[in-house]
Write a protein that holds these residues in place. Sequence first.
Motif, short mmCIF file in Angstrom:
data_model
loop_
_atom_site.label_atom_id
_atom_site.label_comp_id
_atom_site.label_asym_id
_atom_site.label_seq_id
_atom_site.Cartn_x
_atom_site.Cartn_y
_atom_site.Cartn_z
N THR A 1 0.15 11.61 -1.45
CA THR A 1 1.27 10.53 -1.03
C THR A 1 0.31 9.92 0.05
O THR A 1 -0.30 9.70 1.08
CB THR A 1 2.68 11.09 -0.66
OG1 THR A 1 3.31 11.67 -1.86
CG2 THR A 1 3.54 9.76 -0.04
N VAL A 2 0.49 8.37 -0.03
CA VAL A 2 0.78 7.33 1.46
C VAL A 2 1.58 6.78 1.77
O VAL A 2 2.56 6.43 1.08
CB VAL A 2 -0.56 6.35 1.02
CG1 VAL A 2 -0.42 5.61 2.54
CG2 VAL A 2 -1.75 6.50 1.09
N TYR A 3 2.68 7.40 2.75
CA TYR A 3 3.35 6.56 3.69
C TYR A 3 3.06 5.37 4.35
O TYR A 3 2.72 5.92 5.12
CB TYR A 3 4.53 7.45 4.93
CG TYR A 3 4.55 8.77 3.93
CD1 TYR A 3 5.69 8.74 2.98
CD2 TYR A 3 3.82 10.19 4.80
CE1 TYR A 3 6.09 9.52 2.65
CE2 TYR A 3 4.66 11.12 3.17
CZ TYR A 3 5.81 11.07 3.08
OH TYR A 3 6.32 11.89 1.37
N ALA A 4 3.44 4.22 4.30
CA ALA A 4 3.17 3.19 4.23
C ALA A 4 4.54 2.85 5.54
O ALA A 4 5.15 2.36 4.53
CB ALA A 4 2.72 1.87 3.16
N ARG B 1 2.09 2.37 -8.01
CA ARG B 1 3.44 2.42 -6.79
C ARG B 1 4.18 4.12 -6.66
O ARG B 1 5.17 3.97 -6.10
CB ARG B 1 4.44 1.56 -8.60
CG ARG B 1 5.04 0.93 -8.05
CD ARG B 1 6.01 -0.23 -8.54
NE ARG B 1 4.92 -1.31 -8.38
CZ ARG B 1 4.55 -1.87 -9.20
NH1 ARG B 1 5.01 -2.64 -9.73
NH2 ARG B 1 4.46 -3.20 -8.37
N THR B 2 3.41 4.77 -7.55
CA THR B 2 4.85 6.25 -7.61
C THR B 2 3.13 6.68 -6.07
O THR B 2 4.37 7.70 -5.76
CB THR B 2 4.55 7.28 -8.63
OG1 THR B 2 2.90 7.37 -8.88
CG2 THR B 2 5.32 7.00 -9.55
N SER B 3 2.77 6.57 -5.53
CA SER B 3 2.00 7.41 -4.59
C SER B 3 1.80 6.93 -3.38
O SER B 3 1.51 7.57 -2.07
CB SER B 3 0.32 7.67 -5.09
OG SER B 3 -0.29 5.87 -5.37
N ILE B 4 3.07 5.49 -3.05
CA ILE B 4 3.13 5.10 -1.93
C ILE B 4 4.44 4.99 -1.64
O ILE B 4 5.12 4.15 -2.19
CB ILE B 4 1.60 3.19 -1.97
CG1 ILE B 4 0.29 3.21 -2.07
CG2 ILE B 4 2.51 3.12 -1.04
CD1 ILE B 4 -0.15 2.22 -2.04
N GLU C 1 -9.92 17.00 0.94
CA GLU C 1 -8.90 16.63 -0.52
C GLU C 1 -7.71 16.67 0.38
O GLU C 1 -6.75 17.10 0.83
CB GLU C 1 -8.83 18.23 -1.12
CG GLU C 1 -10.02 18.58 -1.59
CD GLU C 1 -10.20 17.60 -3.29
OE1 GLU C 1 -8.72 17.57 -3.94
OE2 GLU C 1 -11.40 17.42 -3.73
N PRO C 2 -7.43 15.50 1.04
CA PRO C 2 -6.56 14.89 1.65
C PRO C 2 -5.23 14.67 0.64
O PRO C 2 -5.32 14.34 -0.67
CB PRO C 2 -7.06 14.13 2.64
CG PRO C 2 -7.45 12.73 1.71
CD PRO C 2 -8.75 14.35 0.82
N ARG C 3 -4.04 15.45 0.46
CA ARG C 3 -2.17 15.19 0.34
C ARG C 3 -1.93 13.83 0.78
O ARG C 3 -1.47 13.48 0.16
CB ARG C 3 -2.38 16.21 0.18
CG ARG C 3 -2.60 17.97 -0.16
CD ARG C 3 -2.94 18.01 -1.58
NE ARG C 3 -2.08 17.66 -2.32
CZ ARG C 3 -1.24 17.70 -3.77
NH1 ARG C 3 -2.80 17.88 -4.37
NH2 ARG C 3 -0.75 17.60 -3.92
#
Length: 192
Positions: free
Chosen positions: A63-66, A86-89, A37-39
């Motif tokens: 969220t993925v911070y690219a 688009r909203t999670s990256i 369950e990574p967030r």
Amino acid sequence: MKESRKFDPKSIDKLNNPERFSRENPDVIWKELGLREPRVLVDIGAGTGFFAVPFSRKLRDGTVYACDLQDEMLAWLREHVPADVRTSIKLLKMEETRVPLGDGIADLVYMNNLHHELEDRDAIMRECHRLLKAGGTVMVIDWKKGETPSGPPQEIRVTVEQISADIGRAGFVDIREHPVLPYHTFVTGRKP
């Protein structure tokens, strides 16, 4: 003048080559990581989002911070991130050894095909340590030393022993090699 080890944005098509799926399959890597369950994930040197996009699809409200140094990469990503993620990256401009995020926020910090480009491997590994929560995972994947069908010159490739040592010097424990990729070294460590 010393030749730069940095990826040339003019070669962006290499990052999107479909052949990458056979040698660096994000699903194989994700399964091998076995995250619970990574967030929050931090992708250092995200390039065109080859890992950020499929990894973001595996998160539940995460969220993925690219992160990338190069404006060209971030501009390409801004234009091409698929609508469903688009909203999670979140795209972030970073410095060579500094990511503009708070301490202890991430469950996974990862770098793919970047370790051989780094000027100060110890500094970026310390930055990975800073970004991770206790119990979080750092992952480094890079081209194996030795003959492969493509990849960077042999003289700048980094051995699995060097990668493991770099991870260990930053304070990570449970350092493991995962021999699941044909042409790449895949090493993880855990922040105690």
